[in-house]
Design an enzyme around this catalytic site. Structure first.
Site, PDB file in Angstrom:
ATOM      1  N   ASP A   1       0.867  -1.178   0.000  1.00  0.00           N
ATOM      2  CA  ASP A   1       0.000   0.000   0.000  1.00  0.00           C
ATOM      3  C   ASP A   1       0.909   1.236   0.000  1.00  0.00           C
ATOM      4  O   ASP A   1       1.734   1.404   0.897  1.00  0.00           O
ATOM      5  CB  ASP A   1      -0.853  -0.031   1.277  1.00  0.00           C
ATOM      6  CG  ASP A   1      -2.129   0.765   1.145  1.00  0.00           C
ATOM      7  OD1 ASP A   1      -2.088   1.826   0.495  1.00  0.00           O
ATOM      8  OD2 ASP A   1      -3.149   0.336   1.709  1.00  0.00           O
TER       9      ASP A   1
ATOM     10  N   GLU B   1      -6.503   4.132  -5.749  1.00  0.00           N
ATOM     11  CA  GLU B   1      -7.710   4.507  -4.996  1.00  0.00           C
ATOM     12  C   GLU B   1      -8.141   5.887  -5.470  1.00  0.00           C
ATOM     13  O   GLU B   1      -7.427   6.865  -5.265  1.00  0.00           O
ATOM     14  CB  GLU B   1      -7.429   4.525  -3.493  1.00  0.00           C
ATOM     15  CG  GLU B   1      -8.697   4.745  -2.680  1.00  0.00           C
ATOM     16  CD  GLU B   1      -8.459   5.354  -1.299  1.00  0.00           C
ATOM     17  OE1 GLU B   1      -9.330   5.234  -0.444  1.00  0.00           O
ATOM     18  OE2 GLU B   1      -7.396   5.986  -1.090  1.00  0.00           O
TER      19      GLU B   1
ATOM     20  N   ASP C   1      -2.740   4.868  -2.500  1.00  0.00           N
ATOM     21  CA  ASP C   1      -3.678   5.585  -1.638  1.00  0.00           C
ATOM     22  C   ASP C   1      -4.037   6.954  -2.237  1.00  0.00           C
ATOM     23  O   ASP C   1      -3.154   7.669  -2.722  1.00  0.00           O
ATOM     24  CB  ASP C   1      -2.966   5.785  -0.284  1.00  0.00           C
ATOM     25  CG  ASP C   1      -3.888   6.249   0.812  1.00  0.00           C
ATOM     26  OD1 ASP C   1      -4.802   5.504   1.172  1.00  0.00           O
ATOM     27  OD2 ASP C   1      -3.678   7.373   1.316  1.00  0.00           O
TER      28      ASP C   1
ATOM     29  N   HIS D   1     -10.983  -1.504   4.402  1.00  0.00           N
ATOM     30  CA  HIS D   1     -10.755  -1.075   5.789  1.00  0.00           C
ATOM     31  C   HIS D   1     -11.408   0.272   6.100  1.00  0.00           C
ATOM     32  O   HIS D   1     -11.346   0.726   7.232  1.00  0.00           O
ATOM     33  CB  HIS D   1      -9.254  -0.992   6.034  1.00  0.00           C
ATOM     34  CG  HIS D   1      -8.597   0.056   5.177  1.00  0.00           C
ATOM     35  ND1 HIS D   1      -8.488  -0.080   3.810  1.00  0.00           N
ATOM     36  CD2 HIS D   1      -8.078   1.256   5.484  1.00  0.00           C
ATOM     37  CE1 HIS D   1      -7.914   0.996   3.317  1.00  0.00           C
ATOM     38  NE2 HIS D   1      -7.650   1.830   4.307  1.00  0.00           N
ATOM     39  N   ASP D   2     -11.976   0.934   5.099  1.00  0.00           N
ATOM     40  CA  ASP D   2     -12.623   2.240   5.311  1.00  0.00           C
ATOM     41  C   ASP D   2     -14.144   2.141   5.289  1.00  0.00           C
ATOM     42  O   ASP D   2     -14.824   3.160   5.456  1.00  0.00           O
ATOM     43  CB  ASP D   2     -12.215   3.217   4.194  1.00  0.00           C
ATOM     44  CG  ASP D   2     -10.744   3.573   4.238  1.00  0.00           C
ATOM     45  OD1 ASP D   2     -10.160   3.572   5.337  1.00  0.00           O
ATOM     46  OD2 ASP D   2     -10.173   3.864   3.168  1.00  0.00           O
TER      47      ASP D   2
HETATM   48  C1  GLC Z   1      -7.252   6.355   2.097  1.00  0.00           C
HETATM   49  C2  GLC Z   1      -7.130   5.206   3.057  1.00  0.00           C
HETATM   50  C3  GLC Z   1      -7.614   5.637   4.402  1.00  0.00           C
HETATM   51  C4  GLC Z   1      -6.753   6.776   4.870  1.00  0.00           C
HETATM   52  C5  GLC Z   1      -6.710   7.911   3.853  1.00  0.00           C
HETATM   53  C6  GLC Z   1      -5.562   8.845   4.129  1.00  0.00           C
HETATM   54  O1  GLC Z   1      -8.567   6.719   1.850  1.00  0.00           O
HETATM   55  O2  GLC Z   1      -7.797   4.097   2.563  1.00  0.00           O
HETATM   56  O3  GLC Z   1      -7.614   4.592   5.332  1.00  0.00           O
HETATM   57  O4  GLC Z   1      -7.238   7.279   6.081  1.00  0.00           O
HETATM   58  O5  GLC Z   1      -6.495   7.433   2.546  1.00  0.00           O
HETATM   59  O6  GLC Z   1      -4.336   8.232   3.888  1.00  0.00           O
END
Ligand code: GLC
Length: 531
Positions: free
Chosen positions: A106, A247, A205, A316-317
């Site tokens: 990640d 993402e 990310d 995880h979010d």
């Molecule tokens: C992404 C991650 C999340 C994190 C955010 C900031 O959305 O999935 O868990 O808090 O980025 O890094």
């Protein structure tokens, strides 16, 4: 790009792969300190091999003060001692490889932790490192008001410098300035470090935020976005055989096509979020199953032959699939329903730890909450709303729902650890756990296992085109065709028993009910295949 890479990319061999996401803090604690770790993952590789997944996306395990559970990286080249050592990580790569499982790292490079050396140097007045971040003076900040995604102002004042730095997330997560070439080169160097270790891919990310447009107060989809991704591809992972996924909360189908262009110039695929977020405010979003059909249709059709998408409901979010889209009273039935709906479409399925055994949300109290985003939300929302209203949102939406420890068996703490974990275990672990799921041949686990296997055996799942079948509001139905074959999925979206005139061509191939009946029972979902 080298020739092997081009050959591989042209065949898009990632197309029949399935990825399993691990949140190490909550997966398995091997040393009983209450926090999951890398050796915990190594110990569970047999389980993952049994499920049949090809790749493991491991959320951040780098050195981090963990204000945002590792998404605040202090050192990209080291493993956080709470997770283990670099030797443990190397061993994970090796042992996974023996099972034909690749590791996906990640990459959190939109920002670093304020504990990162670069940021510390910036604070000490080092101009080179100040330029790594987005430091601005008062006049600029006043002209450019920006809200943090985690609530409050995205600008943080630093008295010693009389400047403000930008943080789109927590104030301990300072945004890097990707318009600075040195920053980009540092990122590529770091990616190559991990590629040379043998990792097989990356999840990037919030990658849609690396190019910003301050004039428009826009923090994503800036003018240089795709240019930077192409550059990164050329200078790092494009030279290796990898699976990459960005993402991209703000991506529409047009952006998705660029990101996942089959010419291999950017990523293999993206995470798009239209099927997750129906409104801008995540705390207020409710699921609209009618809209959901249209969203899937749009992405399936527009990306067909022109790009590649991921398939996911959980990570995880996000709150747990069954609690959000299904119904806890029909846990196994709705778990299977949504797994079948998702896994029968085109794209790369991502399974989030615990999804395969049907883990659910839990009823949080304020004291039990751990997530920085949820706590910030609570502190803001409580100023204008009743406690019960705010806690209801937290129970439905909070990221903590996804982060309760993996439920391995019915022993204390669900077999995750022998010590009290960093976050509370869902009380339902005695009923919902891996041991029980493996013992029951009809459990949700085996539905996932079967769907993973099908993706490798039935080309139609990977290559088939997609058309919605309109059977009215109560049903979700679609047809995929490939080389004269037809796959039809029909799913009753309601709890009521429904009669249906529609007769699907082909054999009943899979169902979330044991025996076939004429009517569609609560949430009954069937897949028909004709060859
Ligand atoms: C992404 C991650 C999340 C994190 C955010 C900031 O959305 O999935 O868990 O808090 O980025 O890094």
């Amino acid at each position: 790009m080298n020739a092997d890479y081009i050959k591989w990319r042209d065949n898009m061999s990632f197309k029949n792969k399935v990825v399993y996401q691990i949140y190490p803090m909550s997966f398995m604690d091997s040393n009983n300190d209450g926090m999951g770790d890398i050796r915990g993952i190594i110990g569970k590789l047999d389980y993952l091999e049994n499920l049949g997944v090809d790749m493991l996306w491991i959320t951040p395990v780098y050195s981090s003060p963990k204000f945002d559970n590792g998404y605040d990286i202090a050192d990209y080249y080291n493993i956080d001692p709470q997770f283990g050592t670099m030797e443990d990580f190397d061993e994970l790569i090796e042992k996974a490889k023996e099972k034909n499982i690749g590791i996906i790292m990640d990459i959190v490079a939109n920002h670093t932790s304020t504990h990162h050396d670069w940021f510390k140097k910036a604070l000490l007045g080092d101009k080179k490192y100040q330029d790594f971040y987005v430091f601005r003076d008062k006049a600029f900040v006043e002209k450019h008001p920006i809200n943090s995604i985690f609530g409050g102002d995205a600008w943080e004042y630093v008295e010693e410098l009389n400047l403000y730095y930008l943080h789109n997330f927590d104030k301990t997560q300072a945004d890097l300035d990707w318009d600075n070439e040195e920053v980009r080169e540092e990122v590529y160097k770091m990616l190559n470090f991990w590629l040379n270790k043998g990792v097989k891919g990356f999840r990037f990310d919030v990658i849609d935020m690396i190019s910003k447009e301050f004039d428009k107060l826009s923090m994503s989809n800036g003018p240089k976005l795709h240019e930077y991704i192409k550059e990164m591809n050329k200078k790092s992972f494009g030279n290796f055989e990898t699976l990459t996924v960005g993402e991209t909360w703000s991506a529409d189908t047009e952006h998705a096509k660029l990101y996942s262009n089959p010419d291999g110039s950017e990523f293999s695929m993206v995470f798009t979020f239209e099927h997750i977020m129906y409104t801008m405010n995540k705390w207020e979003t409710t699921i609209d199953k009618q809209k959901l059909k249209g969203i899937f249709e749009k992405y399936q059709k527009e990306l067909f032959g022109k790009g590649w998408n991921s398939l996911f409901f959980n990570n995880h979010d996000l709150p747990r699939l069954i609690s959000r889209y299904g119904e806890e009273e029909y846990r196994e039935i709705t778990g299977k329903q949504w797994a079948m709906i998702l896994h029968s479409m085109a794209g790369t399925p991502f399974i989030y730890q615990g999804e395969e055994i049907g883990m659910t949300n839990r009823a949080w109290t304020r004291e039990e909450m751990r997530d920085v985003e949820a706590i910030n939300y609570y502190n803001e929302a409580i100023k204008t709303h009743e406690e019960s209203y705010v806690m209801d949102k937290v129970r439905k939406i909070s990221r903590d729902n996804a982060r309760t420890p993996m439920q391995w068996d019915d022993s204390d703490y669900g077999g995750f650890s022998k010590e009290n974990p960093w976050i509370i275990v869902n009380e339902n672990y005695k009923d919902i756990n891996v041991k029980k799921a493996l013992e029951d041949k009809d459990s949700l686990f085996y539905t996932y296992k079967k769907l993973i296997k099908l993706r490798k055996e039935e080309e139609i799942l990977v290559e088939g085109d997609f058309n919605l079948i309109d059977l009215g509001e109560d049903f979700f139905a679609y047809k995929r065709t490939y080389k004269g074959q037809e796959l039809i999925l029909v799913s009753n979206l309601t709890k009521e028993e429904k009669t249906l005139d529609f007769v699907a061509k082909g054999e009943l191939f899979m169902s979330n009910y044991e025996k076939e009946e004429k009517n569609y029972r609560s949430y009954e979902t069937r897949i028909y295949l004709s060859k």
